[in-house]
Design a protein around this motif. Structure first.
Motif, mmCIF file in Angstrom:
data_model
loop_
_atom_site.group_PDB
_atom_site.id
_atom_site.type_symbol
_atom_site.label_atom_id
_atom_site.label_comp_id
_atom_site.label_asym_id
_atom_site.label_seq_id
_atom_site.Cartn_x
_atom_site.Cartn_y
_atom_site.Cartn_z
ATOM 1 N N GLU A 184 9.767 -5.597 10.784
ATOM 2 C CA GLU A 184 10.587 -5.933 9.618
ATOM 3 C C GLU A 184 12.027 -6.221 10.036
ATOM 4 N N GLU A 185 12.537 -5.436 10.999
ATOM 5 C CA GLU A 185 13.893 -5.681 11.499
ATOM 6 C C GLU A 185 13.985 -7.032 12.194
ATOM 7 N N LEU A 186 12.973 -7.377 12.992
ATOM 8 C CA LEU A 186 12.963 -8.663 13.678
ATOM 9 C C LEU A 186 12.949 -9.812 12.680
ATOM 10 N N ARG A 187 12.165 -9.655 11.611
ATOM 11 C CA ARG A 187 12.085 -10.705 10.583
ATOM 12 C C ARG A 187 13.428 -10.893 9.894
ATOM 13 N N ASP A 188 14.058 -9.787 9.513
ATOM 14 C CA ASP A 188 15.343 -9.874 8.811
ATOM 15 C C ASP A 188 16.432 -10.437 9.712
ATOM 16 N N GLU A 189 16.501 -9.946 10.950
ATOM 17 C CA GLU A 189 17.534 -10.413 11.866
ATOM 18 C C GLU A 189 17.311 -11.881 12.239
ATOM 19 N N GLY A 190 16.045 -12.283 12.360
ATOM 20 C CA GLY A 190 15.760 -13.686 12.645
ATOM 21 C C GLY A 190 16.208 -14.592 11.512
ATOM 22 N N GLY A 191 15.959 -14.168 10.265
ATOM 23 C CA GLY A 191 16.414 -14.951 9.114
ATOM 24 C C GLY A 191 17.921 -15.050 9.046
ATOM 25 N N LEU A 192 18.597 -13.931 9.330
ATOM 26 C CA LEU A 192 20.063 -13.951 9.348
ATOM 27 C C LEU A 192 20.579 -14.858 10.459
ATOM 28 N N GLY A 193 19.866 -14.878 11.578
ATOM 29 C CA GLY A 193 20.261 -15.757 12.678
ATOM 30 C C GLY A 193 20.200 -17.222 12.280
ATOM 31 N N LEU A 194 19.166 -17.589 11.542
ATOM 32 C CA LEU A 194 19.056 -18.973 11.058
ATOM 33 C C LEU A 194 20.204 -19.322 10.110
ATOM 34 N N LEU A 195 20.500 -18.417 9.176
ATOM 35 C CA LEU A 195 21.588 -18.674 8.228
ATOM 36 C C LEU A 195 22.933 -18.774 8.940
ATOM 37 N N PHE A 196 23.153 -17.907 9.919
ATOM 38 C CA PHE A 196 24.406 -17.941 10.660
ATOM 39 C C PHE A 196 24.532 -19.249 11.435
ATOM 40 N N ALA A 197 23.421 -19.709 12.020
ATOM 41 C CA ALA A 197 23.445 -20.977 12.761
ATOM 42 C C ALA A 197 23.820 -22.137 11.833
ATOM 43 N N LEU A 198 23.271 -22.156 10.622
ATOM 44 C CA LEU A 198 23.590 -23.225 9.677
ATOM 45 C C LEU A 198 25.065 -23.173 9.260
ATOM 46 N N PHE A 199 25.606 -21.969 9.078
ATOM 47 C CA PHE A 199 27.013 -21.830 8.704
ATOM 48 C C PHE A 199 27.926 -22.344 9.824
ATOM 49 N N VAL A 200 27.613 -21.975 11.057
ATOM 50 C CA VAL A 200 28.423 -22.419 12.197
ATOM 51 C C VAL A 200 28.366 -23.937 12.334
ATOM 52 N N VAL A 201 27.179 -24.511 12.120
ATOM 53 C CA VAL A 201 27.030 -25.967 12.204
ATOM 54 C C VAL A 201 27.914 -26.642 11.171
ATOM 55 N N MET A 202 27.888 -26.134 9.945
ATOM 56 C CA MET A 202 28.686 -26.737 8.879
ATOM 57 C C MET A 202 30.180 -26.690 9.217
ATOM 58 N N ALA A 206 15.740 -23.915 18.182
ATOM 59 C CA ALA A 206 15.830 -25.072 19.078
ATOM 60 C C ALA A 206 15.808 -26.376 18.286
ATOM 61 N N VAL A 207 15.009 -26.398 17.207
ATOM 62 C CA VAL A 207 14.961 -27.586 16.345
ATOM 63 C C VAL A 207 16.329 -27.840 15.722
ATOM 64 N N ILE A 208 17.005 -26.770 15.297
ATOM 65 C CA ILE A 208 18.348 -26.919 14.734
ATOM 66 C C ILE A 208 19.278 -27.555 15.759
ATOM 67 N N GLY A 209 19.214 -27.070 16.998
ATOM 68 C CA GLY A 209 20.064 -27.626 18.049
ATOM 69 C C GLY A 209 19.740 -29.072 18.351
ATOM 70 N N TYR A 210 18.436 -29.398 18.432
ATOM 71 C CA TYR A 210 18.024 -30.773 18.735
ATOM 72 C C TYR A 210 18.437 -31.726 17.626
ATOM 73 N N SER A 211 18.121 -31.353 16.397
ATOM 74 C CA SER A 211 18.429 -32.215 15.264
ATOM 75 C C SER A 211 19.937 -32.403 15.117
ATOM 76 N N LEU A 212 20.688 -31.320 15.335
ATOM 77 C CA LEU A 212 22.143 -31.417 15.233
ATOM 78 C C LEU A 212 22.707 -32.360 16.295
ATOM 79 N N ASN A 213 22.183 -32.262 17.516
ATOM 80 C CA ASN A 213 22.659 -33.137 18.582
ATOM 81 C C ASN A 213 22.434 -34.607 18.218
#
Length: 387
Positions: free
Chosen positions: A206-224, A271-278
């Motif tokens: 459950e911790e891995l799932r929550d932290e992974g989701g937060l990681g995705l949201l943080f990545a999107l915020f940094v990209v923006m 990795a998809v976020i990084g590829y698509s962003l590039n």
């Protein structure tokens, strides 16, 4: 002015592309709501065993044996070679051994059951767990051979009130793993050894799932934030919405097909976020450059020209990446199949979204040349002071 011999009218299909994307998003979100994700052990908790055999074995036969022993929907795949087998199940080996003990107790007496399983006190150094049994006598347990030394190691029986406490040397999870290995060896007529066993608790999952989701949201915020600083806020909206579009559709594909979603797939999404962003940044850079170089032309014409110039580079990059990923998907084995599948979907969708989501949204947001003009320097508009 940049001269392009033949410009492809990408934006002529912008409404059709938006419709396709909308349909894909609706299907993906609908599948996620109704079916959900087939979460792997990393998120749900469970047990993973790696077994080594002397010769290739029949995986279907192993699945049958595991089903007969009581494990529900175990995953059995080859790991590295045709003699290495990986078994993954959401069941706890300790719980399975407790259920196995209870099934055998019922054969002695229908009223018998396991009332408690606990760790031994620190002073009992030769034992690891205590199994408290009710409904049968100590003599019945001794004579039944249920707690055999071959599986449990040293065993000690104590009558406490109406119950019998059985202290065992080997933990119940190790006992059940040995029981499974004996059953598999007998069914396959092959010698095997345990290479590795690990258990992931549901709380850790459950911790891995929550932290992974937060990681995705943080990545999107940094990209923006990055795109807004490097380009302009309209570009930032386009980039982030394209990334959200890509992630939802890739996750929706896993939900729709019922493919296992584990930490490797989550890593693939990042990795998809990084590829698509590039890819998006390269397209945006050319669009910004052409807005400053092309003195004439509407927003759609400038974007069409930019996308045409970048088409060859985008296709070559995507195709070479897909060639490697397809090899990984078909020849890399079961363990990284989900990872490679997520990247394949992500590369295809990311290439599409760089054109028909990121660039398309610039048209919808009415990007103009004035948006990209550098701000005047302080004091630039002031009249020079006469000497």
């Amino acid at each position: 002015m940049v001269h392009v011999e033949k410009t492809i009218n990408f934006m002529g299909m912008r409404k059709t592309a938006l419709t396709i994307s909308f349909i894909l998003l609706v299907i993906s979100i609908g599948s996620l709501v109704t079916k959900g994700l087939n979460l792997g052990l990393d998120f749900t908790g469970g047990t993973q065993l790696e077994l080594g055999f002397e010769e290739p074995v029949n995986l279907n036969r192993i699945r049958e044996v595991l089903g007969e022993t009581g494990l529900e929907n175990p995953v059995v795949v080859l790991f590295g070679s045709d003699t290495e087998v990986l078994i993954r199940t959401q069941e706890s080996m300790e719980d399975e051994e407790q259920r196995r003990i209870e099934r055998r107790l019922v054969e002695l007496d229908p009223q018998a059951s396991v009332t408690e399983v606990r760790r031994v006190p620190s002073e009992m150094v030769d034992f690891t767990q205590i199994v408290q049994v009710s409904g049968v006598s100590e003599e019945q347990l001794r004579e039944s051979g249920l707690f055999s030394r071959a599986l449990y190691g040293s065993v000690r029986f104590d009558t406490v009130g109406d119950s019998v406490e059985v202290a065992v040397e080997r933990s119940l999870d190790n006992v059940y793993i040995s029981y499974l290995m004996d059953a598999i060896a007998e069914a396959t007529d092959s010698r095997l050894e345990l290479r590795r066993s690990e258990f992931v608790g549901p709380q850790i999952g459950e911790e891995l799932r929550d932290e992974g989701g937060l990681g995705l949201l943080f990545a999107l915020f940094v990209v923006m934030a990055y795109v807004a600083l490097r380009f302009q806020y309209k570009f930032a909206f386009g980039a982030v919405l394209a990334l959200i579009h890509d992630v939802i559709i890739v996750v929706g594909i896993f939900s729709l097909l019922g493919m296992e979603f584990d930490l490797t797939v989550l890593a693939a999404l990042l990795a998809v976020i990084g590829y698509s962003l590039n890819d998006t940044i390269v397209v945006y850079d050319r669009i910004r450059e052409n807005f400053r170089l092309m003195r004439r032309g509407t927003t759609e014409e400038v974007i069409n020209s930019s996308l045409t110039q970048m088409l060859e580079r985008t296709l070559i990059t995507s195709l070479t990446t897909l060639m490697v990923l397809l090899i990984l998907f078909f020849m890399g084995g079961e363990l990284i199949r989900g990872f490679s599948a997520a990247l394949i979907a992500g590369v295809v969708i990311g290439t599409y979204s760089s054109i028909y989501i990121s660039a398309n949204l610039l048209v919808s947001l009415q990007l103009t040349k004035e948006d990209l003009m550098p701000p005047p320097k302080e004091g630039e508009d002031q009249e020079p002071i006469a000497p």
